[in-house]
Design a protein around this motif. Structure first.
Motif, mmCIF file in Angstrom:
data_model
loop_
_atom_site.group_PDB
_atom_site.id
_atom_site.type_symbol
_atom_site.label_atom_id
_atom_site.label_comp_id
_atom_site.label_asym_id
_atom_site.label_seq_id
_atom_site.Cartn_x
_atom_site.Cartn_y
_atom_site.Cartn_z
ATOM 1 N N MET A 1 0.826 -1.177 0.000
ATOM 2 C CA MET A 1 0.000 0.000 0.000
ATOM 3 C C MET A 1 0.881 1.256 0.000
ATOM 4 O O MET A 1 0.555 2.238 -0.673
ATOM 5 C CB MET A 1 -0.904 -0.034 1.231
ATOM 6 N N THR A 2 1.961 1.218 0.730
ATOM 7 C CA THR A 2 2.872 2.360 0.779
ATOM 8 C C THR A 2 3.497 2.617 -0.580
ATOM 9 O O THR A 2 3.612 3.774 -1.008
ATOM 10 C CB THR A 2 3.979 2.114 1.827
ATOM 11 N N ILE A 3 3.896 1.555 -1.249
ATOM 12 C CA ILE A 3 4.527 1.701 -2.570
ATOM 13 C C ILE A 3 3.543 2.322 -3.555
ATOM 14 O O ILE A 3 3.900 3.219 -4.331
ATOM 15 C CB ILE A 3 5.035 0.338 -3.072
ATOM 16 N N ILE A 4 2.301 1.896 -3.521
ATOM 17 C CA ILE A 4 1.289 2.461 -4.423
ATOM 18 C C ILE A 4 1.042 3.930 -4.092
ATOM 19 O O ILE A 4 0.912 4.771 -4.993
ATOM 20 C CB ILE A 4 -0.020 1.644 -4.325
ATOM 21 N N ALA A 7 4.086 5.953 -5.322
ATOM 22 C CA ALA A 7 4.065 6.009 -6.789
ATOM 23 C C ALA A 7 2.970 6.953 -7.276
ATOM 24 O O ALA A 7 3.177 7.731 -8.219
ATOM 25 C CB ALA A 7 3.856 4.613 -7.366
ATOM 26 N N GLY A 8 1.800 6.917 -6.644
ATOM 27 C CA GLY A 8 0.709 7.810 -7.031
ATOM 28 C C GLY A 8 1.044 9.265 -6.771
ATOM 29 O O GLY A 8 0.767 10.134 -7.604
ATOM 30 N N ALA A 9 1.637 9.551 -5.623
ATOM 31 C CA ALA A 9 2.005 10.928 -5.297
ATOM 32 C C ALA A 9 3.080 11.446 -6.259
ATOM 33 O O ALA A 9 3.037 12.594 -6.700
ATOM 34 C CB ALA A 9 2.500 11.010 -3.862
#
Length: 50
Positions: A1-4, A7-9
């Protein structure tokens, strides 16, 4: 969840900077190269005097 989330930010930041640079280029082109005048006048000899 942190990686997503990271990446989104990052994608949003890159998109924001790209839009800013694109708009700056469009403004310079529109008012520097395309529109070469500051004032437009129209003469109508048939206009009524008031």
């Amino acid at each position: 969840m942190t990686i997503i989330g990271v990446a989104g930010a990052t994608a949003l930041m890159i998109t924001g900077f790209g839009i800013r640079d694109s708009l700056n280029t469009i403004i310079d082109r529109q008012f520097g190269q395309i529109s070469q005048y500051d004032l437009v006048t129209v003469y109508n000899p048939n206009a009524e005097k008031k």
